[in-house]
Design a protein around this motif. Sequence first.
Motif, short mmCIF file in Angstrom:
data_model
loop_
_atom_site.label_atom_id
_atom_site.label_comp_id
_atom_site.label_asym_id
_atom_site.label_seq_id
_atom_site.Cartn_x
_atom_site.Cartn_y
_atom_site.Cartn_z
N LYS A 1 76.48 -20.68 40.71
CA LYS A 1 76.08 -21.01 42.07
C LYS A 1 76.37 -19.83 42.99
O LYS A 1 77.43 -19.21 42.93
CB LYS A 1 76.87 -22.23 42.56
N GLU B 1 73.81 -28.11 39.34
CA GLU B 1 72.88 -28.96 40.06
C GLU B 1 72.24 -28.18 41.21
O GLU B 1 72.83 -27.24 41.74
CB GLU B 1 73.59 -30.20 40.63
N CYS B 2 71.05 -28.61 41.59
CA CYS B 2 70.31 -27.93 42.65
C CYS B 2 69.67 -28.98 43.54
O CYS B 2 68.72 -29.65 43.13
CB CYS B 2 69.26 -26.99 42.06
N GLU B 3 70.19 -29.13 44.74
CA GLU B 3 69.62 -30.06 45.70
C GLU B 3 68.37 -29.46 46.34
O GLU B 3 68.35 -28.29 46.71
CB GLU B 3 70.64 -30.37 46.81
N LYS C 1 68.77 -30.64 37.78
CA LYS C 1 69.69 -29.96 36.90
C LYS C 1 68.95 -28.90 36.09
O LYS C 1 67.78 -29.06 35.76
CB LYS C 1 70.38 -30.95 35.96
N PRO D 1 65.33 -28.30 45.35
CA PRO D 1 64.93 -26.99 44.84
C PRO D 1 63.63 -26.51 45.44
O PRO D 1 62.69 -27.27 45.63
CB PRO D 1 64.78 -27.24 43.33
N CYS E 1 68.07 -23.37 46.30
CA CYS E 1 68.60 -24.72 46.50
C CYS E 1 68.97 -24.90 47.96
O CYS E 1 69.03 -23.93 48.73
CB CYS E 1 69.84 -24.96 45.62
N LEU F 1 64.00 -26.87 36.06
CA LEU F 1 64.87 -27.91 36.60
C LEU F 1 64.28 -29.27 36.27
O LEU F 1 63.06 -29.46 36.30
CB LEU F 1 65.00 -27.78 38.12
N ALA G 1 71.68 -20.74 46.13
CA ALA G 1 70.84 -20.47 44.96
C ALA G 1 71.65 -20.64 43.69
O ALA G 1 72.89 -20.63 43.69
CB ALA G 1 70.28 -19.05 45.02
N LEU G 2 70.93 -20.81 42.59
CA LEU G 2 71.52 -20.78 41.26
C LEU G 2 71.01 -19.55 40.55
O LEU G 2 69.83 -19.21 40.65
CB LEU G 2 71.13 -22.02 40.46
N ASP H 1 61.77 -19.48 43.47
CA ASP H 1 62.38 -18.92 42.26
C ASP H 1 61.95 -17.47 42.12
O ASP H 1 60.97 -17.04 42.72
CB ASP H 1 61.96 -19.72 41.01
#
Length: 412
Positions: free
Chosen positions: A259, A223-225, A206, A227, A241, A197, A245-246, A230
């Motif tokens: 997402k 986008e990931c607010e 991102k 983060p 996030c 990211l 999650a992404l 993982d």
Amino acid sequence: MLVRKNVTSLAPALASVILLTAGCGGGDEAKSGYGPASSSPTPHGYVEGATEAAEQQSRLLLGDPGSGETRVLDLITGKVHDIARSPGATALTTDGRFGYFHGPDGIRVLDSGAWMVDHGDHVHYYRAKIKDVGELPAGAGTSIRGDAGVTVASSADGKASVYRRADLEKGTLGTPSPLPGTFAGAVVPYAEHLVTLTAESGAPAKVAVLDRSGKRVAAPEAECEQPRGDAVTRRGVVLGCADGALLVHEDDGAFTAEKIPYGEDVPTAERAVEFRHRPGSSTLTAPAGKDAVWVLDAGEGTWTRVKTGPVVAANTAGEGSPLVVLETDGALHGYDIPTGKETGATDPLLKELPGTGAGGGADPVIEVDRSRAYLNDPEGKRVYEIDYNDDLRVARTFDVDVRPSLMVETGR
């Protein structure tokens, strides 16, 4: 109480892995860094200096932060190996073969001598001698992520360096290659690329996909607010996030980011920020506050919040297996993930939890493989082997001569 959002049935259990004697060319082995690079005739799956086995060769790496004592418990033979101390180590991570003892001024790298090579339709299991590799120069907050080709050290200031896995396998650190730029989280090796990211000041992070030299080759629109957390699964890389999650997935060279939202507002204290799962599984667990556990099915793209007792540690093998939770009563509790129903519990196994004993230390962890779970008991100086498919039966108890506050499993 069970709160379940956007949940469908869990994916069917995977078929049992069958070891094949053909179907895995030398080119794949050379690319992964495990097989011989030449065209000379060699036995299928040959790795110099290692013995191939027909079953998983699991070993537990154990560390005592108080004394620095380090042990390797061979789960096949039951033998405990006394190895060099790791003074100052406060955390222990693994990539499946190498153990990384995180200290204040560096990260000690230990080759556990147990690993597997996954070729999709079949796997190879190996065992070799345990050996020290060296110490990575790293400060506090450095994370380590690795695969069959590279190991990446990501520092707290957003910088990252790549180490060749082939060097580590030979017992040396080699010369790291710094990646250009800075990153908003760990750099994760995946599908012969690096997933991470990036973020500009004040903007959401991102997704960026890099080649192994650090050149950006893809930027999926996602986008990931805030983060945090993982994990690598068979479905792709999961990035935690603020709103869920992404899932970053590769298909025939193309990368996408999907997402997976919680589906509800989740307080910061109840977010999933540290994932645990069985390597090879796409079902992840994370504490959901003090009295619940999140279960993320990356294959189905769903979150399940399972109400439990006060949580110390949790994990699951996925694929229809129970959620296994160590609670503050010192017992392991099993929960059916779809319904949230408690299915069983052990007698209290841990008489004292971290912070209550003389040594304090890290929280115990639950390591899970295809047939067993392992729970470390620092105060009792032992490790429990649990058959999670047989009412959490204690299959074996291993007594050790150190407080095993740190524990990871290799060979999976």
